[in-house]
Write an enzyme that holds these catalytic residues in place. Structure first.
Site, PDB file in Angstrom:
ATOM      1  N   GLU A 118      -0.486  -8.256   5.468  1.00 41.75           N
ATOM      2  CA  GLU A 118      -0.066  -8.294   6.885  1.00 41.75           C
ATOM      3  C   GLU A 118      -1.241  -8.169   7.843  1.00 41.75           C
ATOM      4  O   GLU A 118      -1.090  -8.417   9.039  1.00 41.75           O
ATOM      5  CB  GLU A 118       0.983  -7.196   7.151  1.00 41.75           C
ATOM      6  CG  GLU A 118       0.472  -5.758   7.166  1.00 41.75           C
ATOM      7  CD  GLU A 118       0.283  -5.137   5.788  1.00 41.75           C
ATOM      8  OE1 GLU A 118       0.324  -5.880   4.783  1.00 41.75           O
ATOM      9  OE2 GLU A 118       0.077  -3.906   5.713  1.00 41.75           O
TER      10      GLU A 118
ATOM     11  N   HIS B 127      -3.190  -5.254   1.887  1.00 43.05           N
ATOM     12  CA  HIS B 127      -2.449  -5.455   3.139  1.00 43.05           C
ATOM     13  C   HIS B 127      -2.431  -6.917   3.566  1.00 43.05           C
ATOM     14  O   HIS B 127      -3.192  -7.297   4.470  1.00 43.05           O
ATOM     15  CB  HIS B 127      -3.123  -4.654   4.257  1.00 43.05           C
ATOM     16  CG  HIS B 127      -2.985  -3.181   4.113  1.00 43.05           C
ATOM     17  ND1 HIS B 127      -1.873  -2.494   4.525  1.00 43.05           N
ATOM     18  CD2 HIS B 127      -3.821  -2.258   3.584  1.00 43.05           C
ATOM     19  CE1 HIS B 127      -2.020  -1.209   4.270  1.00 43.05           C
ATOM     20  NE2 HIS B 127      -3.193  -1.038   3.698  1.00 43.05           N
TER      21      HIS B 127
ATOM     22  N   CYS C 218       0.824  -1.208   0.000  1.00 42.71           N
ATOM     23  CA  CYS C 218       0.000   0.000   0.000  1.00 42.71           C
ATOM     24  C   CYS C 218       0.867   1.270   0.000  1.00 42.71           C
ATOM     25  O   CYS C 218       1.468   1.570  -1.020  1.00 42.71           O
ATOM     26  CB  CYS C 218      -0.998  -0.057   1.150  1.00 42.71           C
ATOM     27  SG  CYS C 218      -2.422   0.994   0.850  1.00 42.71           S
TER      28      CYS C 218
HETATM   29  N1  GLN Z   1      -3.628   6.293   1.183  1.00 41.62           N
HETATM   30  C1  GLN Z   1      -2.300   6.030   1.709  1.00 41.62           C
HETATM   31  C2  GLN Z   1      -1.245   6.792   0.917  1.00 41.62           C
HETATM   32  O1  GLN Z   1      -1.557   7.351  -0.104  1.00 41.62           O
HETATM   33  C3  GLN Z   1      -1.982   4.545   1.672  1.00 41.62           C
HETATM   34  C4  GLN Z   1      -2.947   3.815   2.569  1.00 41.62           C
HETATM   35  C5  GLN Z   1      -2.406   2.568   3.161  1.00 41.62           C
HETATM   36  O2  GLN Z   1      -1.187   2.319   3.209  1.00 41.62           O
HETATM   37  N2  GLN Z   1      -3.329   1.782   3.652  1.00 41.62           N
HETATM   38  O3  GLN Z   1      -0.130   6.864   1.335  1.00 41.62           O
END
Ligand code: GLN
Length: 187
Positions: free
Chosen positions: A171, A169, A78
């Protein structure tokens, strides 16, 4: 040797718990010296602008680039995917620029902040239950980038050499197969 987990911000503890549960030793990384002698590198989810700013402040940008470019198996989830990328479709922010993709942040819309999906992933036999939280999608990917999974045709999991990156995610769901794929990469 341990797997290093970048521990500036975000859900680094969840990555450590998952890897420790798999019998893998981990080290939380906050200083350049903590990147020495690691067998893998994880960049967690969180807030990519904050991770970028803190990595810059602590002198970690070049050391992280060196580690990834040296072939150490690397996983970004992410915000970790965004930080590894070459850039975003939005305002400029700090990236490592080691993964040849351009991402769109928060791409699934503000109404749907988070959702779950069953993904077919290249290289995995059974579907993967994935949790997406304000997740990015990959807008453009270079020729060396292999797309491993998509949601409605948008890439959400990719591999480039020793790097695996996901919009979701693993994790947070007890899913160990993504980390296993990462650890089994050759540089
Ligand atoms: N929206 C976050 C970003 O742009 C990422 C979100 C996340 O890691 N769950 O950094």
């Amino acid at each position: 040797m341990p797997v290093g987990i970048l521990a500036l911000q975000g859900d680094f503890r969840e990555h450590a718990q998952l890897l420790n549960g798999m019998g893998v030793e981990t080290r939380l990384v906050r200083k350049p010296g903590e990147l020495d002698s690691i067998d893998g590198l994880v960049i967690p989810g969180g807030e990519s602008t904050t991770i970028g700013k803190l990595a810059d402040r602590y002198g970690l940008l070049e050391p992280l680039r060196r580690v990834v470019r040296s072939g150490v198996p690397t996983l970004g989830t992410c915000a970790g995917l965004i930080f590894l990328a070459a850039g975003t479709t939005g305002p400029a922010q700090i990236h490592l620029g080691v993964l040849d993709v351009v991402v769109e942040r928060n791409a699934f819309g503000r109404q749907v902040d988070s959702f779950e999906a069953e993904l077919d992933v290249t290289g995995l036999v059974d579907p993967l239950h994935a949790v997406f939280i304000r997740a990015p999608v990959i807008d453009k990917a270079g020729a060396d980038v292999e797309i491993l999974a998509t949601v409605e045709n948008d890439p959400v999991m990719v591999r480039q050499g020793n790097i695996i990156a996901t919009s979701f995610h693993p994790e947070l769901t007890g899913e160990t197969r993504v980390h296993t794929l990462m650890l089994n990469q050759e540089g």
